[in-house]
Design an enzyme around this catalytic site. Structure first.
Site, short mmCIF file in Angstrom:
data_model
loop_
_atom_site.label_atom_id
_atom_site.label_comp_id
_atom_site.label_asym_id
_atom_site.label_seq_id
_atom_site.Cartn_x
_atom_site.Cartn_y
_atom_site.Cartn_z
N GLU A 122 0.90 -8.94 -8.19
CA GLU A 122 1.14 -9.36 -6.97
C GLU A 122 1.82 -10.73 -7.36
O GLU A 122 2.75 -11.26 -6.59
CB GLU A 122 0.03 -9.44 -5.97
CG GLU A 122 -0.45 -8.12 -5.45
CD GLU A 122 0.72 -7.46 -4.52
OE1 GLU A 122 1.72 -8.06 -4.32
OE2 GLU A 122 0.32 -6.29 -4.12
N ASP A 262 5.03 3.61 -8.68
CA ASP A 262 6.38 3.33 -8.13
C ASP A 262 7.22 2.49 -8.97
O ASP A 262 8.12 2.86 -9.67
CB ASP A 262 6.31 2.96 -6.63
CG ASP A 262 5.01 1.75 -6.43
OD1 ASP A 262 4.80 1.15 -7.42
OD2 ASP A 262 4.82 1.43 -5.20
N GLU A 358 1.48 4.61 6.93
CA GLU A 358 0.89 4.31 5.47
C GLU A 358 1.11 5.52 4.48
O GLU A 358 1.32 5.40 3.39
CB GLU A 358 -0.32 3.55 5.39
CG GLU A 358 -0.10 2.01 5.69
CD GLU A 358 0.48 1.41 4.43
OE1 GLU A 358 1.78 1.45 4.18
OE2 GLU A 358 -0.22 0.71 3.85
N GLU A 377 10.08 -0.74 2.06
CA GLU A 377 10.88 0.26 1.25
C GLU A 377 11.68 1.42 1.66
O GLU A 377 12.81 1.33 1.30
CB GLU A 377 9.54 1.30 0.56
CG GLU A 377 8.93 0.65 -0.62
CD GLU A 377 7.60 -0.35 0.03
OE1 GLU A 377 7.37 -0.51 1.12
OE2 GLU A 377 7.23 -1.13 -0.74
N THR A 460 11.38 -5.90 -7.49
CA THR A 460 10.49 -4.92 -6.50
C THR A 460 10.34 -5.58 -5.34
O THR A 460 9.79 -5.13 -4.18
CB THR A 460 9.58 -4.26 -7.35
OG1 THR A 460 8.97 -2.99 -6.34
CG2 THR A 460 8.21 -5.04 -7.61
#
Ligand SMILES: *[C@@H]1O[C@H](CO)[C@@H](O)[C@H](O)[C@H]1NC(C)=O
Ligand SMILES: *[C@@H]1O[C@H](CO)[C@@H](O)[C@H](O)[C@H]1NC(C)=O
Ligand SMILES: *[C@@H]1O[C@H](CO)[C@@H](O)[C@H](O)[C@H]1NC(C)=O
Length: 926
Positions: A122, A262, A358, A377, A460
């Protein structure tokens, strides 16, 4: 009186064409998005700054949770004004006037010297990425002493943060710990558990940090971590989602494209683009082939999680909202067709819930986890697809998203998380990506801003990063040699159109695709039942749009070897490192020449332009786009084609020509062979075949002269029975009527086709009724156009809304072959045509009492299934659009040395003989 002789009627009215969105509307949406962004940004600055996040309902700051186990908050909250950091790279685009002040605040106030345990991943994607991107933005601005000062300071901050993350890389495996304390480094007793995405998505930020600072540690550690993961792949090239820093996959081993995995895929692709290094590109395409082969369902729409070892679908059948990044990545990879499909699934999820839940159980078709924290996304994918296709459908998707965000999440000071997408209940949290990504991608969509390319990527977290030419590594000599002849290309998107070619026919947008409603059914279900794909059972749908697509096999291997005459099925052992005596690269062209096929293993993959397959490797030799493989070994002759599995659903061509012949009233149809000459061709029409019932294959030589009571292309005309109206109602074929009332002599075994109107029951029931009556086929006539002002009947509402009502549809429904009903109707054919055709015939029969015969021909009007001798435009369009044709054309292609697999050629492989002539590869030499 109605008399039409040999007229082609092709009704193309009412087909859904691409509806445009005006530029001014698009710009209005863009400006509306920008003002939402400003609302959120100003709210954060006013009510929360310098805290990491805003509480959007109570309009105050959100701090770290004293409970260390609340990692949902504490992994991100480093006391570094995270929301401000994360939006830095979006400000110059959407809110440029706020940018200088924001840079100043970050440069002067943010310190990473904090006693906080945070997640390496993160901190990298949100904070490090933002700083590097901002540094590059400042670098582009004209020299100004203040900016220069801040620019230096921003890079210093990035470097400082990078160094504080390094303690995570202690394990000898190269797989980093998931968390470190920014001040004290690795803490005692830190958990060894991490995930593939967490450990494998540091490449972009770390590589750029190394190249900007000259400190190689970052790039080399991120590279080592990436390879450490990839080197632990399964024999199918699959990774699992959780791994220990000691290098073992943790149970239960699950493989998918969502949470935990991902961005591993994404970073392979993007590192390949940004750094121009084949290692990453090759890993990406290998891992992507595994995804397309094992993770994707056979219909090409769903990407579900599987158990890595058993290759069985995971249970529960969770698909999370993070997977919605996939279409964006597929666009970037060049696989637009797959991107369109996977995006449609998420679009229907959003459409149904006015947000993205979610997670969702795809098999049960229900929501698993109801929250929506403003994730980007799906929006990101919509943006990429709009850029790739320019189909205004994606702008309308964006418009719907914008409305939902505005009405459901906007608060007095920012944007709330939705706790429950079904009830609309809100939660007092605004993640930093709501502004930095969700609203930014929505803005880019409406601004029609091309996405970056060639050494530039969005990370990302949506931060643009680039490697300038002077920081690129030049390729080594062996690598240069291997890339000779390489010609990377992206297929240009061609919208599906009526008439076969975009320039000529009517272009149908995404909403006009045959599978658009299929994707909808995956979320909404069909009439309360359901489509079961995994186990092959299929259901009938009266809407007729529910053809279950089947994708060609994506990737497979073929082992070449001389045919063993004593045992043709014997496969000799693979040669793992074939030397120059077998395979050699031509140093001039870059092509690979195979002179001895024994034991060679060829990796073959589906081409993104949909033309067939390419060889991608010969054992360890990788074949790059543009390079060819030429086989010149006499042993190849007679050894092929390769048996393989890619399946084409039905052999029927999707469309046929129907030819109607009119006979004088007294004609005894049963004596057809002689009386055929009495008839006159009345009219031609286009019919669509159903995907079940009989396959409309061309009649063989003997069939065409026989009276075999089956409906085949090119067979004798069959009598068309047109039931009279009863009580002014058209016969819909839903209940049995007597043969006498149809004017059929039940004693004579006269082959006939029953004409019925659409509606009233399912296509399947119509087939059953026709079979009960002894018909060999059913001609279904579409709905009549509604009169001006006439109310839409309930059963037509749905289709009408979609604009599908009046054009040709393909009736479809497939039971498992072993299903008794499937077997029962197997020898009855079904063809669909437009209302107007049925009307013409009915009136003729009613007024003149003529007898009508119906024949079916190939779409080009030829009755023997051959391709037209001469290239009319129609014929060309047919040739280029029909899969059916590919099958028919097999012999021609094999004659030119192409290998065919499941009807598709391997495009970059040709077989030649010693005189450089193409070898016929279809089994026996011609
Ligand atoms: C947050 O960081 C600032 C300096 O950047 C520091 O003064 C303050 O004490 C920190 N707060 C906490 C709770 O650690
Ligand atoms: C052909 O197959 C048979 C049976 O598997 C085997 O015994 C024989 O050695 C093979 N011949 C060649 C030339 O590989
Ligand atoms: C095909 O068309 C060309 C002209 O377009 C003509 O010269 C030729 O004779 C035609 N061939 C056949 C087989 O009809």
């Amino acid at each position: 009186m109605l008399r039409i002789h040999s007229i082609w009627i092709i009704v193309l009215l009412h087909l859904p064409v691409i509806w445009c969105m005006t530029n001014s509307k698009r710009e209005k949406l863009r400006d509306e998005t920008a003002s939402l962004f400003k609302h959120g940004y100003e709210g954060y600055m006013k009510y929360a700054y310098p805290a990491d996040e805003l509480r959007p309902l109570s309009c105050g700051p959100l701090h770290r949770d004293p409970d260390p186990n609340n990692i949902g908050i504490n992994d991100i909250h480093a006391n570094v004004s995270m929301t401000l950091l994360d939006v830095l790279s979006a400000l110059p685009v959407i809110h440029p006037t706020a940018f200088p002040k924001a840079v100043q605040l970050v440069a002067e106030k943010v310190s990473f010297d904090q006693d906080v345990k945070v997640q390496v991943f993160e901190m990298t994607i949100r904070a490090l990425g933002a700083l590097l991107s901002t540094y590059q933005t400042l670098d582009d601005l004209p020299d100004d002493p203040a900016q220069q000062y801040y620019k230096g300071r921003i890079l210093e901050l990035a470097y400082d943060l990078g160094k504080r993350l390094l303690p995570a890389f202690q394990p000898v495996t190269g797989i980093p710990y998931a968390r470190v304390n920014l001040r004290y480094g690795l803490l005692k007793g830190e958990s060894i558990e991490t995930c593939t995405a967490g450990a494998g998505s540091l490449l972009l930020e770390f590589a750029l940090l190394s190249r900007l600072t000259g400190d190689d540690r970052f790039e080399s550690l991120a590279h080592k971590a990436y390879l450490a993961l990839w080197n632990r792949r399964s024999t199918q090239n699959l990774l699992s989602n959780t791994i220990g820093t000691h290098g073992h996959w943790l149970a239960p081993g699950m493989s998918g494209v969502g949470a935990g995995m991902d961005s591993f895929f994404e970073y392979g692709l993007k590192a390949g683009i940004m750094l121009d290094e084949d290692t990453y590109t090759d890993i990406f395409y290998d891992s992507y082939a595994a995804v397309q082969t094992y993770i994707r369902t056979s219909d090409g729409f769903i990407y579900r999680t599987i158990q890595t070892r058993l290759l069985q679908p995971a249970s529960p059948s969770t698909i999370d909202s993070l997977s919605a990044f996939l279409p964006a990545m597929q666009v970037l990879a060049g696989d637009i067709e797959s991107a369109i499909k996977s995006h449609l699934v998420f679009w229907n999820l959003w459409r149904k819930h006015n947000a993205m839940p979610e997670s969702w159980l795809w098999q049960e078709r229900k929501i698993e986890w109801t929250g929506y924290p403003g994730r980007p996304e799906f929006i990101e994918s919509t943006y990429y697809l709009y850029q790739a296709t320019k189909d205004p459908f994606y702008l309308r998707v964006g418009e719907k998203i914008l409305q939902d965000l505005k009405t459901r999440t906007k608060t007095r000071c920012g944007f709330a998380t939705l706790k429950n997408v079904m009830t609309g209940e809100q939660e007092d949290r605004m993640e930093s990506f709501m502004l930095s990504e969700s609203l930014k991608y929505l803005y880019l969509l409406f601004a029609d801003e091309p996405f970056p390319n060639s050494n530039t990527v969005f990370t990302t977290e949506g931060h643009p990063l680039r490697i300038l030419k002077n920081l690129l590594r030049s390729p080594s000599n062996p690598r240069r040699a291997m890339r000779k002849g390489e010609n990377p290309t992206c297929p240009v998107y061609q919208p599906f159109s009526v008439g076969g070619s975009y320039t000529k026919g009517i272009a149908l947008g995404i909403e006009g695709r045959e599978d658009y409603d299929y994707a909808r059914s995956l979320i909404y279900g069909l009439s309360g039942t359901g489509v079961e794909i995994e186990d092959g059972r299929r259901i009938w749908y009266d809407g007729g749009k529910c053809k279950i697509p089947v994708e060609s096999k994506f990737a497979f291997e073929i082992v070449l070897s001389p045919l063993n005459v004593t045992d043709p099925s014997a496969v000799p052992p693979e040669d793992p490192s074939p030397g120059p005596s077998k395979v050699e690269q031509d140093s001039a062209t870059g092509d690979y020449l195979i002179s001895d096929i024994e034991g060679l293993r060829l990796g073959v993959r589906w081409r993104f332009d949909g033309k067939g397959y390419d060889v991608v490797n010969i054992g360890p030799h990788r074949i790059r786009q543009g390079q060819n493989v030429i086989v010149q070994d006499p042993a190849m002759r007679g050894h092929l084609p390769i048996p393989s599995s890619p399946s084409i659903n039905s052999e029927s061509p999707p469309e046929l020509t129907l030819r109607f012949i009119s006979y004088p009233p007294s004609t005894a149809f049963i004596s057809m062979p002689g009386s055929a000459t009495e008839g006159q061709i009345l009219l031609h029409a286009i019919g669509a075949t159903a995907t079940s019932g009989i396959d409309f294959v061309p009649a063989t030589g003997t069939d065409s002269t026989s009276t075999e009571p089956a409906w085949r292309i090119g067979n004798q005309p069959a009598r068309l029975v047109i039931p009279p109206k009863i009580d002014d109602q058209l016969y819909q074929g839903c209940s049995k009527i007597s043969l006498e009332s149809l004017g059929i002599n039940s004693d004579a075994s006269e082959p006939f086709v029953l004409m019925v109107s659409r509606g009233g029951c399912t296509f399947f029931e119509k087939l059953e009724v026709a079979k009960d009556l002894g018909a060999i086929g059913v001609l279904v006539i579409g709905y009549a156009p509604l009169e001006e002002g006439e109310a839409v009947p309930p059963e037509r509402e749905y289709e009408r809304e979609r604009g599908f009502e009046d054009g040709l549809i393909r009736p479809s429904a497939e039971y498992e072959e072993s299903h008794p009903k499937y077997q029962y109707i197997k020898d009855v054919g079904m063809v669909y045509t437009e209302w107007v055709i049925g009307e013409v015939l009915r009136r003729l029969v009613e007024t003149e009492q003529n007898v009508i015969g119906i024949e079916i021909l190939n779409i080009d009007g030829h009755n023997d299934g051959s391709t037209p001798a001469n290239g009319s435009e129609e014929a060309k369009n047919f040739l280029s659009s029909s899969k059916f044709h590919e099958e028919k054309n097999k012999d021609t292609l094999t004659n030119q040395g192409y290998l065919m697999v499941g009807g598709w050629p391997i495009m970059n492989l040709r077989v030649i003989d010693s005189d450089n002539k193409y070898v016929f590869t279809g089994g026996k030499p011609p």
